[in-house]
Write an enzyme that holds these catalytic residues in place. Sequence first.
Site, PDB file in Angstrom:
ATOM      1  N   GLU A 166      -0.713   1.469  -5.084  1.00 29.11           N
ATOM      2  CA  GLU A 166      -0.818   2.709  -5.605  1.00 29.11           C
ATOM      3  C   GLU A 166       0.340   2.847  -6.017  1.00 29.11           C
ATOM      4  O   GLU A 166       0.367   3.851  -7.579  1.00 29.11           O
ATOM      5  CB  GLU A 166      -1.128   3.985  -4.523  1.00 29.11           C
ATOM      6  CG  GLU A 166      -2.498   3.201  -4.032  1.00 29.11           C
ATOM      7  CD  GLU A 166      -2.747   3.183  -3.350  1.00 29.11           C
ATOM      8  OE1 GLU A 166      -1.563   2.544  -2.352  1.00 29.11           O
ATOM      9  OE2 GLU A 166      -3.929   2.716  -2.848  1.00 29.11           O
TER      10      GLU A 166
ATOM     11  N   ASP B 116      -6.376  20.990   9.296  1.00 27.55           N
ATOM     12  CA  ASP B 116      -6.723  19.587   8.455  1.00 27.55           C
ATOM     13  C   ASP B 116      -6.891  20.388   7.031  1.00 27.55           C
ATOM     14  O   ASP B 116      -7.274  21.425   7.164  1.00 27.55           O
ATOM     15  CB  ASP B 116      -7.644  18.396   8.755  1.00 27.55           C
ATOM     16  CG  ASP B 116      -6.881  17.136   7.714  1.00 27.55           C
ATOM     17  OD1 ASP B 116      -6.494  17.503   6.894  1.00 27.55           O
ATOM     18  OD2 ASP B 116      -6.029  16.296   8.312  1.00 27.55           O
TER      19      ASP B 116
ATOM     20  N   ASN C 250       0.722  -1.535  -0.075  1.00 29.37           N
ATOM     21  CA  ASN C 250      -0.564  -0.363  -0.138  1.00 29.37           C
ATOM     22  C   ASN C 250       1.091   1.463  -0.141  1.00 29.37           C
ATOM     23  O   ASN C 250       1.538   1.603   0.647  1.00 29.37           O
ATOM     24  CB  ASN C 250      -0.794   0.275   1.317  1.00 29.37           C
ATOM     25  CG  ASN C 250      -2.313   0.766   0.753  1.00 29.37           C
ATOM     26  OD1 ASN C 250      -2.847   0.899   0.210  1.00 29.37           O
ATOM     27  ND2 ASN C 250      -1.994   2.322   1.449  1.00 29.37           N
TER      28      ASN C 250
HETATM   29 MN    MN Z   1      -4.974   1.412  -0.390  1.00 31.57          MN
END
Ligand code: MN
Length: 448
Positions: A205, A254, A142
């Site tokens: 990704e 954020d 990932n």
């Molecule tokens: Mn992912």
Amino acid sequence: MSLQDFLKQMEKEKEFLHVKDHVSTVFEISHLMKAFGDNGPILFFEKLKDSNVRVIANISGTRKRICAALNVHPDQLYRRLLWAWRSPKKPKIKADGTVKEVSEKKIDLSKIPILTHFERDAGPYITSGVIHARSVDGSIENLSVHRLQVLDKNHLAIRLVPRHLFKLWNGAKRAGKDLEIAISIGVHPAILLAASSPVPFGVNEFDVANALLNNHLRLIHCENVDADTPADAELVLEGRISAAKEVFEGPFVDITGTYDVQRKQPVVEVVGVMHRRDYVYEGLLPSGAEHRLLMGLPHEVLIWESVSKVVPKVYAVNLSAGGNGWLHAVIAIEKQLDGDGKNALLAAFAAHPSLKHAAVVDSDINVFDASEVEWAIATRFQAKEDLIIIENARGSTLDSSADQETGLTSKMGFDATRPFTKPREKFEKAKIPASKRIEKIARELEAV
Ligand code: MN
């Protein structure tokens, strides 16, 4: 294409601003980043008060630059991303890369110009790091973006939202192990965009980024951990997310520009640092245009795809700046019958669970122009007929007004498309006839 190649191209296209004043990593760089607002240039801070390393910022700060980085026409951007999500390609692994030019013997995060952004932030935060990890059995990989708070010379706190990296970390914990990670900083925009993409658990990704980069991405294995980094990344931190050790992380601003609360989050021990000889550190302003685009744009693709299933054509989608690129969408559609607008709204809410307010408009409205959207609401919308409210749906805890525990929120959709039951002429935008000559004069006057 490396980040360096892309930056050279952007310099040629005058998308670049060199800042030669001495500036500090504490508030000064973030102040200048914020001062430029939307559509600002790439900012290259060449002289820092507190470091010899230079800082680059706002690389993916406009849609134009994102399209340039992916070498795609704006009309084809969503199609290109969808294709890459569904056609991931394994990148080649190289033995060596420029990221290995310097391998630090002693770990000292204070030597890296990590920025302190907002007044009440807990301290310096890494905001542009893409994190690669493998499951304990090696079957799942990932790549994702996480904020990292600097705790001391070799420790960071990592914010793990319960998504993919969180799942890998839990798997490692169950096996009684720390999770080994590579934090790559200063990578090509395609990699950041891929890392922010909503692909299923199990899709690496990096493979999506490699598809976007036409199979030109090259990775290297790290030296101290079982994780990978782009061979030409500017900087990589090798680390281990502790199975046991947690600290209070935050406060931190954020995407909405408000302070996120403190939470117990795991600690990362940094065990290796490698970088290019004259590396640049990439800054990314939380809640800035770049943050909104990287987080929002992949979700525009989901909305575009979902709404395309209920109406014949979706002309444009904008997760708008005022909605922080996350909570508000404007969608221009072609409708065939009254009621299509509402179905389009339902499809949009289903595609992006954090979406709170959405408006659908006709194709003559520019979804990127807030005044035009407001005009459509003013002249084509009747609250009694065209408004939908959905109570107690799951939304985003990033929205301060939503329930902060559960994310429960009320959603609202505006169908601001022309009603077919009323005469079409009443809704036409009036035009003024113009010759080529008068158009030219107008352009010249505008340019003055
Ligand atoms: Mn992912």
